[in-house]
Design an enzyme around this catalytic site. Structure first.
Site, PDB file in Angstrom:
ATOM      1  N   ASP A 187     -11.145   2.506   3.973  1.00 29.63           N
ATOM      2  CA  ASP A 187     -11.555   1.106   3.805  1.00 29.63           C
ATOM      3  C   ASP A 187     -13.077   0.958   3.688  1.00 29.63           C
ATOM      4  OD1 ASP A 187      -9.503  -0.819   3.672  1.00 29.63           O
ATOM      5  OD2 ASP A 187      -9.042  -0.592   5.809  1.00 29.63           O
ATOM      6  N   GLN A 242      -4.924  -1.672   9.629  1.00 31.03           N
ATOM      7  CA  GLN A 242      -4.762  -2.984   8.997  1.00 31.03           C
ATOM      8  C   GLN A 242      -5.334  -4.075   9.898  1.00 31.03           C
ATOM      9  OE1 GLN A 242      -3.651  -3.429   5.872  1.00 31.03           O
ATOM     10  NE2 GLN A 242      -3.912  -5.640   6.008  1.00 31.03           N
ATOM     11  N   LYS A 290       0.843  -1.199   0.000  1.00 29.48           N
ATOM     12  CA  LYS A 290       0.000   0.000   0.000  1.00 29.48           C
ATOM     13  C   LYS A 290       0.881   1.253   0.000  1.00 29.48           C
ATOM     14  CE  LYS A 290      -3.726  -2.482   2.300  1.00 29.48           C
ATOM     15  NZ  LYS A 290      -4.480  -2.776   3.527  1.00 29.48           N
TER      16      LYS A 290
HETATM   17  N1  GUN Z   1      -6.885  -7.136   5.939  1.00 21.47           N
HETATM   18  C1  GUN Z   1      -7.225  -7.880   4.871  1.00 21.47           C
HETATM   19  N2  GUN Z   1      -7.847  -7.105   3.957  1.00 21.47           N
HETATM   20  C2  GUN Z   1      -7.893  -5.866   4.468  1.00 21.47           C
HETATM   21  C3  GUN Z   1      -8.419  -4.632   3.993  1.00 21.47           C
HETATM   22  O1  GUN Z   1      -8.980  -4.519   2.902  1.00 21.47           O
HETATM   23  N3  GUN Z   1      -8.257  -3.569   4.818  1.00 21.47           N
HETATM   24  C4  GUN Z   1      -7.661  -3.663   6.018  1.00 21.47           C
HETATM   25  N4  GUN Z   1      -7.574  -2.572   6.771  1.00 21.47           N
HETATM   26  N5  GUN Z   1      -7.168  -4.779   6.499  1.00 21.47           N
HETATM   27  C5  GUN Z   1      -7.289  -5.875   5.721  1.00 21.47           C
END
Ligand code: GUN
Length: 273
Positions: free
Chosen positions: A115, A92, A48
């Protein structure tokens, strides 16, 4: 059969995001909180950050030890909510077990919730209002389907998996586009019939679960799963060699949904409220 090239489409999306960011009057700033030392999470967060750099979005990673307290995490989020320089906040997942995920989600400002996981954004999606952000994975999948002009309206869409991150928001987004949606899970009867008669299958389970020939030769199979098989090779939920000759469109793993998710997240991170 056409392979849906998530890598190529994601690059196109990222180019557009980069241009959008260049034309903004202020630089977006994404704050990513990584609590604990989950190996996969570290890789995701790294990816990211790299993508953000590529499109001109500032990013800050806040690493916290696994023993960090819930109160500490909540107060960090409140600080980021109040910080006018920060335009996006991403916590996350998964979080360490002693931390209440719902409390955390409920603390993030909906206007910075890139998100789309806060109750306000989830609720808006569910009742047909415009959320500030759509969850990245389902939004990336819709972008990919649209790029290849795969019809969604009136399609029979079968989703495997009912997670808050993929299955449920995917269902809401397909419903909004007038698909007929079935969500399948571990208690679903006669899964194979549901899969093979679908126009669109979206599998987000993390196990080799799609292993039948499709009945409709124009159908589209989207594989969200990614894990290592017994030989250590990266693979997905779909038995590609068996399924691909019987469908119209299919995503590869890797190079399908994964890069689209990152590009979709960057699209979100470029939005400033
Ligand atoms: N863990 C697995 N997929 C995601 C996601 O799309 N966002 C976040 N914050 N954590 C994750």
């Amino acid at each position: 059969m056409i392979i849906l090239d998530g890598k190529a489409v994601s690059e196109k999306v990222l180019e557009n995001v980069k241009e959008t960011v260049q034309n903004l009057s202020r630089q977006p700033h994404l704050a990513v909180i990584l609590a604990g030392d989950n190996t996969a999470s570290k890789i995701y967060v790294n990816n990211k950050q790299k993508a953000a750099e590529k499109v001109g979005i500032k990013s800050t990673i806040i690493e916290l030890p696994a023993i960090t307290s819930e109160d500490n995490l909540l107060s960090i989020i409140k600080g980021l909510n109040a910080d006018d320089d920060v335009t996006g906040i991403l916590v996350q997942l998964p979080l360490p077990e002693h931390i209440n995920k719902n409390k955390v989600m409920n603390t993030i400002s909906p206007q910075k919730d890139v998100d789309g996981f806060t109750p306000e954004n989830v609720g808006k999606l569910a009742i047909g209002l415009e959320p500030y952000f759509y969850p990245a994975t389902p939004q990336g999948i819709i972008m990919l389907l649209d790029e290849y002009k795969i019809p969604i309206e009136g399609a029979d869409a079968v989703i495997l998996g009912r997670s808050n991150i993929v299955g449920k928001p995917m269902a809401q987004m397909l419903l909004r586009r007038n698909a007929t949606v079935t969500i399948c899970h571990s208690y679903t009867k006669d899964l194979e019939t549901k899969i093979k008669t679908a126009d669109i299958v979206i599998s987000a389970v993390g196990k080799k679960i799609v292993r039948c020939k499709m009945d409709r030769n124009n159908s589209c199979v989207v594989d969200v799963g990614i894990f290592r098989n017994d030989n250590g090779k990266l693979t997905g939920d779909v038995e590609f060699d068996l399924v691909s000759p019987s469908c119209g469109y299919i995503t590869p793993v890797p190079g399908g949904v994964g890069p689209m998710t990152i590009a979709s997240l960057m699209y979100n991170a470029s939005k400033v409220y």
